[in-house]
Design a protein around this motif. Structure first.
Motif, mmCIF file in Angstrom:
data_model
loop_
_atom_site.group_PDB
_atom_site.id
_atom_site.type_symbol
_atom_site.label_atom_id
_atom_site.label_comp_id
_atom_site.label_asym_id
_atom_site.label_seq_id
_atom_site.Cartn_x
_atom_site.Cartn_y
_atom_site.Cartn_z
ATOM 1 N N TRP A 189 45.851 45.034 39.501
ATOM 2 C CA TRP A 189 44.389 44.685 39.216
ATOM 3 C C TRP A 189 43.609 45.937 39.076
ATOM 4 N N ILE A 190 42.719 46.024 38.193
ATOM 5 C CA ILE A 190 41.598 47.105 38.015
ATOM 6 C C ILE A 190 40.388 46.515 38.444
ATOM 7 N N HIS A 191 39.699 47.179 39.410
ATOM 8 C CA HIS A 191 38.408 46.715 39.858
ATOM 9 C C HIS A 191 37.270 47.442 39.214
ATOM 10 N N VAL A 235 48.123 53.252 36.253
ATOM 11 C CA VAL A 235 47.355 51.826 36.055
ATOM 12 C C VAL A 235 48.955 50.893 35.809
ATOM 13 N N LEU A 249 38.525 56.470 35.965
ATOM 14 C CA LEU A 249 39.642 55.697 36.770
ATOM 15 C C LEU A 249 39.851 56.412 37.865
ATOM 16 N N ARG A 301 52.057 45.039 33.780
ATOM 17 C CA ARG A 301 52.304 46.027 34.854
ATOM 18 C C ARG A 301 53.861 45.760 35.269
ATOM 19 N N HIS A 322 49.451 49.220 39.447
ATOM 20 C CA HIS A 322 48.644 48.265 39.987
ATOM 21 C C HIS A 322 48.721 46.936 39.524
ATOM 22 N N PHE A 363 39.868 56.596 30.175
ATOM 23 C CA PHE A 363 39.902 56.790 31.716
ATOM 24 C C PHE A 363 39.655 58.092 31.917
ATOM 25 N N VAL A 402 46.106 43.820 35.171
ATOM 26 C CA VAL A 402 47.168 44.788 34.430
ATOM 27 C C VAL A 402 48.217 43.904 33.987
ATOM 28 N N CYS A 443 46.859 59.025 33.966
ATOM 29 C CA CYS A 443 46.315 57.597 34.245
ATOM 30 C C CYS A 443 47.054 56.647 33.733
#
Length: 137
Positions: free
Chosen positions: A115-117, A110, A28, A133, A113, A7, A130, A106
């Protein structure tokens, strides 16, 4: 560290810059929107402690090529907001403008959140959940 290395973040970027090493572009980023201009020289954005890890340094505004935008200093403004102090050389920003930031750290960013788009060439190509999370095992 495999996740951090993939990332990159501002902490690792500072090490690269201090060592005059080849710069790795962060993979990221967190996107925020300018939501108010409380007074000249300040812009409020919709990304605060719930969007960025706050355990180390500050997130950094990036241009389209991944280089730091000049004249912008991020300050945490609470859970939902950040405050951008605009200095000489900063781009002209208006309410509604979107900016991209490299998080300072990073891993815990992460974790904030759902979701990672995943994007390629500016287009979202996949959504990655994630999975852990918020877990604090």
């Amino acid at each position: 560290q495999c996740g951090s290395y993939a990332f990159m973040d501002e902490e690792y970027g500072a090490i690269d810059r201090a060592a005059d090493a080849a710069r790795f572009e962060p993979a990221l980023t967190v996107h925020v929107t300018a939501v108010s201009r409380p007074r000249p020289g300040l812009i409020t954005v919709d990304g605060g402690i719930k969007a960025f890890a706050a355990d180390t340094s500050r997130p950094a505004a990036l241009d389209a090529d991944g280089a730091h935008l000049p004249g912008i200093r991020y300050h945490f403004g609470g859970d939902e907001h950040g405050i951008l102090a605009l200095k000489e050389g900063a781009p002209a920003l208006r309410v509604g403008d979107r900016l991209r930031f490299a998080p300072s750290h990073c891993d815990p960013t992460v974790n904030l959140h759902e979701w990672i788009h995943a994007a390629r060439d500016g287009l979202v190509t996949e959504l990655w959940p994630v999975a852990a999370r918020g877990c604090g095992w």
